[in-house]
Write an enzyme that holds these catalytic residues in place. Sequence first.
Site, PDB file in Angstrom:
ATOM      1  N   THR A   8     -58.496 -73.712 -17.676  1.00  0.00           N
ATOM      2  CA  THR A   8     -59.819 -73.883 -18.276  1.00  0.00           C
ATOM      3  C   THR A   8     -60.173 -72.761 -19.251  1.00  0.00           C
ATOM      4  O   THR A   8     -59.584 -71.684 -19.236  1.00  0.00           O
ATOM      5  CB  THR A   8     -60.905 -73.961 -17.186  1.00  0.00           C
ATOM      6  N   ASP A   9     -61.181 -73.052 -20.061  1.00  0.00           N
ATOM      7  CA  ASP A   9     -61.727 -72.042 -20.959  1.00  0.00           C
ATOM      8  C   ASP A   9     -62.867 -71.306 -20.254  1.00  0.00           C
ATOM      9  O   ASP A   9     -63.091 -71.502 -19.053  1.00  0.00           O
ATOM     10  CB  ASP A   9     -62.179 -72.675 -22.278  1.00  0.00           C
ATOM     11  N   MET A  10     -63.595 -70.489 -20.973  1.00  0.00           N
ATOM     12  CA  MET A  10     -64.668 -69.691 -20.353  1.00  0.00           C
ATOM     13  C   MET A  10     -65.774 -70.546 -19.756  1.00  0.00           C
ATOM     14  O   MET A  10     -66.490 -70.100 -18.865  1.00  0.00           O
ATOM     15  CB  MET A  10     -65.243 -68.714 -21.381  1.00  0.00           C
ATOM     16  N   GLY A  11     -65.895 -71.781 -20.229  1.00  0.00           N
ATOM     17  CA  GLY A  11     -66.927 -72.670 -19.704  1.00  0.00           C
ATOM     18  C   GLY A  11     -66.477 -73.500 -18.516  1.00  0.00           C
ATOM     19  O   GLY A  11     -67.227 -74.337 -18.027  1.00  0.00           O
ATOM     20  N   VAL A  24     -64.047 -75.687 -18.603  1.00  0.00           N
ATOM     21  CA  VAL A  24     -63.573 -76.976 -19.104  1.00  0.00           C
ATOM     22  C   VAL A  24     -62.096 -76.834 -19.457  1.00  0.00           C
ATOM     23  O   VAL A  24     -61.668 -75.801 -19.983  1.00  0.00           O
ATOM     24  CB  VAL A  24     -64.387 -77.391 -20.355  1.00  0.00           C
TER      25      VAL A  24
END
Length: 135
Positions: A22-25, A27
């Site tokens: 995932t990314d920082m969010g 997602v």
Amino acid sequence: MASTADAPHKHIFPIRVYYEDTDMGGVVYHANYLKYIERARSDYVRGLGNDQNAMRDGGIVWVIRRIEAEYLTPAKFDDELIVESWVSSISGVRLTMGQLVKRGETEVFRASVTAVCMNQEGRPVRLPAEIRALM
């Protein structure tokens, strides 16, 4: 892109989304879907009896020629996903597979992937007859 409705031999491959995906969010990072569908394709052809190591030892490898991808809705950390894979079309020189990533019944990502076989010199070759028969 082809749908699974006309897929006689649909392969199912489970994936869990890990934090590293995932990314920082939280997602799934877009490039990771390509990893997911690659794993599913590899598992599918292995299950059909296509030994990619033996192919390579014989001087032929699979090469991805084209990917058409649609990102439909985000997957998130800890989601349980299913990758469905099926052969959309096969000819003497190319194999096209449809792939769908789902969370439950929700379609998350869809792709059409075209692969060809190449020899050691990097030139396209006809798909071996035994490979076409497996598909």
